[in-house]
Design a protein around this motif. Sequence first.
Motif, mmCIF file in Angstrom:
data_model
loop_
_atom_site.group_PDB
_atom_site.id
_atom_site.type_symbol
_atom_site.label_atom_id
_atom_site.label_comp_id
_atom_site.label_asym_id
_atom_site.label_seq_id
_atom_site.Cartn_x
_atom_site.Cartn_y
_atom_site.Cartn_z
ATOM 1 N N ARG A 146 -3.174 58.294 48.055
ATOM 2 C CA ARG A 146 -2.246 58.034 46.950
ATOM 3 C C ARG A 146 -0.965 57.368 47.432
ATOM 4 N N TYR A 147 -0.351 56.681 46.466
ATOM 5 C CA TYR A 147 0.918 56.023 46.708
ATOM 6 C C TYR A 147 2.051 57.042 46.612
ATOM 7 N N ILE A 148 3.109 56.759 47.379
ATOM 8 C CA ILE A 148 4.293 57.606 47.417
ATOM 9 C C ILE A 148 5.503 56.715 47.162
ATOM 10 N N HIS A 149 6.323 57.079 46.206
ATOM 11 C CA HIS A 149 7.568 56.329 46.003
ATOM 12 C C HIS A 149 8.636 57.299 45.541
ATOM 13 N N PRO A 150 9.888 57.196 46.041
ATOM 14 C CA PRO A 150 10.370 56.204 47.007
ATOM 15 C C PRO A 150 9.800 56.405 48.400
ATOM 16 N N PRO A 151 9.894 55.368 49.243
ATOM 17 C CA PRO A 151 9.340 55.466 50.593
ATOM 18 C C PRO A 151 9.993 56.589 51.393
ATOM 19 N N ARG A 152 9.213 57.217 52.237
ATOM 20 C CA ARG A 152 9.702 58.301 53.102
ATOM 21 C C ARG A 152 9.120 58.082 54.494
ATOM 22 N N PRO A 153 9.645 58.805 55.466
ATOM 23 C CA PRO A 153 9.092 58.666 56.832
ATOM 24 C C PRO A 153 7.652 59.159 56.923
ATOM 25 N N GLU A 154 7.284 60.136 56.094
ATOM 26 C CA GLU A 154 5.922 60.666 56.158
ATOM 27 C C GLU A 154 5.514 61.175 54.782
ATOM 28 N N LEU A 198 6.592 50.119 30.783
ATOM 29 C CA LEU A 198 7.939 50.676 30.653
ATOM 30 C C LEU A 198 7.819 52.149 30.281
ATOM 31 N N PHE A 199 8.279 53.024 31.163
ATOM 32 C CA PHE A 199 8.194 54.465 30.895
ATOM 33 C C PHE A 199 9.393 54.902 30.063
ATOM 34 N N THR A 200 10.591 54.576 30.527
ATOM 35 C CA THR A 200 11.804 54.833 29.743
ATOM 36 C C THR A 200 12.908 53.930 30.262
ATOM 37 N N TYR A 201 13.993 53.840 29.520
ATOM 38 C CA TYR A 201 15.059 52.920 29.924
ATOM 39 C C TYR A 201 16.365 53.295 29.245
ATOM 40 N N THR A 202 17.441 52.712 29.763
ATOM 41 C CA THR A 202 18.735 52.812 29.099
ATOM 42 C C THR A 202 19.448 51.477 29.258
ATOM 43 N N VAL A 206 19.766 46.441 31.818
ATOM 44 C CA VAL A 206 18.800 47.486 31.496
ATOM 45 C C VAL A 206 18.364 48.194 32.767
ATOM 46 N N ILE A 207 18.590 49.496 32.806
ATOM 47 C CA ILE A 207 18.097 50.346 33.889
ATOM 48 C C ILE A 207 16.826 51.002 33.367
ATOM 49 N N ALA A 208 15.756 50.886 34.121
ATOM 50 C CA ALA A 208 14.473 51.348 33.609
ATOM 51 C C ALA A 208 13.711 52.156 34.649
ATOM 52 N N LEU A 209 12.877 53.033 34.120
ATOM 53 C CA LEU A 209 11.879 53.707 34.929
ATOM 54 C C LEU A 209 10.548 53.104 34.501
ATOM 55 N N VAL A 210 9.869 52.441 35.438
ATOM 56 C CA VAL A 210 8.601 51.802 35.112
ATOM 57 C C VAL A 210 7.485 52.499 35.874
ATOM 58 N N GLU A 211 6.319 52.520 35.249
ATOM 59 C CA GLU A 211 5.162 53.157 35.882
ATOM 60 C C GLU A 211 4.190 52.072 36.325
ATOM 61 N N LEU A 212 3.874 52.067 37.614
ATOM 62 C CA LEU A 212 2.974 51.049 38.150
ATOM 63 C C LEU A 212 1.547 51.320 37.706
ATOM 64 N N ALA A 213 0.783 50.238 37.578
ATOM 65 C CA ALA A 213 -0.576 50.330 37.054
ATOM 66 C C ALA A 213 -1.505 51.097 37.985
ATOM 67 N N GLU A 214 -1.159 51.157 39.272
ATOM 68 C CA GLU A 214 -2.109 51.684 40.266
ATOM 69 C C GLU A 214 -2.349 53.184 40.188
ATOM 70 N N PRO A 216 -1.232 56.975 37.919
ATOM 71 C CA PRO A 216 -0.420 57.703 36.932
ATOM 72 C C PRO A 216 0.749 58.411 37.618
ATOM 73 N N GLY A 217 1.922 58.294 37.047
ATOM 74 C CA GLY A 217 3.099 58.962 37.583
ATOM 75 C C GLY A 217 3.776 58.217 38.723
ATOM 76 N N LEU A 218 3.233 57.071 39.133
ATOM 77 C CA LEU A 218 3.862 56.270 40.197
ATOM 78 C C LEU A 218 4.943 55.408 39.548
ATOM 79 N N ARG A 219 6.170 55.897 39.611
ATOM 80 C CA ARG A 219 7.262 55.277 38.870
ATOM 81 C C ARG A 219 8.371 54.853 39.803
ATOM 82 N N LEU A 220 9.049 53.790 39.420
ATOM 83 C CA LEU A 220 10.207 53.375 40.194
ATOM 84 C C LEU A 220 11.345 52.957 39.282
ATOM 85 N N VAL A 221 12.543 53.147 39.794
ATOM 86 C CA VAL A 221 13.753 52.769 39.067
ATOM 87 C C VAL A 221 14.037 51.308 39.365
ATOM 88 N N THR A 222 14.317 50.546 38.321
ATOM 89 C CA THR A 222 14.483 49.116 38.478
ATOM 90 C C THR A 222 15.330 48.591 37.329
#
Length: 145
Positions: free
Chosen positions: A43-51, A70-74, A89-97, A99-105
Amino acid sequence: MTQTPVSGTPPRILPEIDDTARQYWTAGADGELRIAFCAACGRYIHPPRPECPDCAGPLEFRAVSGDATLFTYTVAHQQFNPAVPTPFVIALVELAEQPGLRLVTNIVDCDPEALACGMALRVRFEEHRRGETPVFVPVFAPALT
Ligand SMILES: [Zn+2]
């Protein structure tokens, strides 16, 4: 300390680029969005971490499609930094790859009034410089249908 944006991109406060997150902030040079991935957990991990936070295994970066929803935004109207124009626009988006893999952008090239949760988005990159280091900030825009 100078953060001179490439012409045509808005000013932006750039992150510190460390080894853990370097690929996230620079892979846009290749036109790719790369996300940390744990091969052991699959599985993918975000934000990146050392492990990996689950198995403590090593993470590798894998290119993802760049498709998201687009998951949510302000919409920010208050100008905290005189160099950064509002509204934005500050948004939380969910990547297609995953479920729950979201990033702030940020969402770009879209009237804030036209935003709707669940809408299809696609990554694009803003090229900036932090000192001598090129930084490609992943942002999202409505997917062309
Ligand atoms: Zn793991």
